[in-house]
Design a protein around this motif. Structure first.
Motif: not given
Length: 330
Positions: A189-211
């Protein structure tokens, strides 16, 4: 599945318990039983005081005897065909949990769980964990999730595995069939930027905290929650572009982590009515714990996806369920 009746008793002998609520005393003194479970069992009519059925709020006195009586759903003599022992080492038992079966019972009167079937074949697992409810399980899968579950055969092995999980040293691979995101790579979501980053063309890292989520049975991305990391790799997409098969590497193990992170990417898992479309209640949750690697404690063990998982792929013209090569976290 055979049904018998069992009971556990507790005499009130500690002066600190005199005059306290029955559910408080049971949760405090009876091993493997929380106050919440004791309250629920009392409300269901399973708790007695000196032989009389009582509500959870009943006050107890020194010398009185609390008793819990419940029906026990034991595994039948023939093992459940959906339960498979995948591998056994000197220290661990690896079992395939089918969707719809608990890893272990949360209450004594619940239907037989995976831990009960494992204990029937390997009785030593029943006493390997400090909490007898766990039956030696060193981790859990959600009720709706299928896949590999590890059981310890003795306390030292249980402790070692739990420490490995706590350090993030256990490689956990999942497969999930998801609703395709609007575009790839997904960004969140655009209102929570910075928690997703590309790893390669077919993969991403999601680093969003969970509560905690809005309801007791849900979790959510929350800035106040503990850190959570998931690598999401696209394996293949259905010809019509509606679905995508993903391979997930979970570095942490937060509640509902895979489900929350995929929903955060706007690609909820098919059949996930908690975090995705509510009209898919007739579909199974298409999330499968396909492998777990406890090295050096134990070798990597894999479990094939369920028939429902494979059938959905075939029905939608999707490819092999073999996961892509894992990528270690940076």
């Amino acid at each position: 599945m055979a049904v018998t009746y069992a009971s556990r008793t507790l005499q009130v002998t500690d002066p600190a318990d005199d005059g306290r609520r029955a559910d408080v005393v049971l949760g405090r003194r009876m091993p493997g039983l929380s106050r919440r479970m004791a309250r629920r069992m009392a409300l269901d009519g399973h708790v007695r005081l000196d032989g009389r059925r009582i509500p959870p709020s009943a006050r107890v006195r020194l010398g009185q005897v609390l008793e819990i009586v419940w029906s026990v759903h034991e595994p039948g003599e023939e093992p459940d065909e959906s339960v498979e022992i995948l591998a056994v080492t000197d220290d661990y038992v690896f079992a395939a949990k089918p969707a719809g079966m608990h890893t272990h019972r949360l209450r004594p009167d619940q239907p037989a769980a995976l831990a009960d079937y494992v204990a029937r074949l390997h009785p030593e697992c029943a006493t390997a964990s400090p909490d007898p409810r766990e039956g030696g399980a060193v981790h859990r899968l959600d009720l709706e999730t299928s896949g590999v579950v590890v059981f310890a055969r003795h306390r030292k092995a249980w402790t070692a595995a739990r420490e490995a999980f706590s350090r993030g040293a256990v490689a956990k691979r999942y497969l999930a069939i998801c609703h395709a995101p609007p575009s790839w790579p997904p960004t969140g979501p655009s209102d929570l930027p910075g928690f997703v980053r590309p790893d390669d063309d077919d993969a991403v890292w999601v680093e969003a905290p969970i509560g905690r989520g809005p309801r007791r049975d849900r979790a959510a991305v929350s800035l106040r929650g503990p850190s959570a990391r998931t690598r999401v790799r696209r394996v293949c997409t259905s010809p019509d572009g509606r679905y995508v098969l993903t391979a997930l590497d979970l570095v942490t193990g937060r509640r509902h982590q895979a489900r929350v992170h995929l929903a955060f990417l706007d690609m909820p898992i098919v059949g996930d009515v908690k975090y995705g479309p509510s009209d898919e209640i007739e579909l199974p949750l298409l999330l499968h714990g396909t492998s777990i690697d406890l090295s050096p404690l134990a070798p990597k063990v894999e479990a094939p996806p369920s028939d429902a998982f494979v059938d959905f792929l075939a029905a939608h013209g999707m490819g092999d369920t073999g996961p892509a090569s894992p990528s270690p976290p940076p």
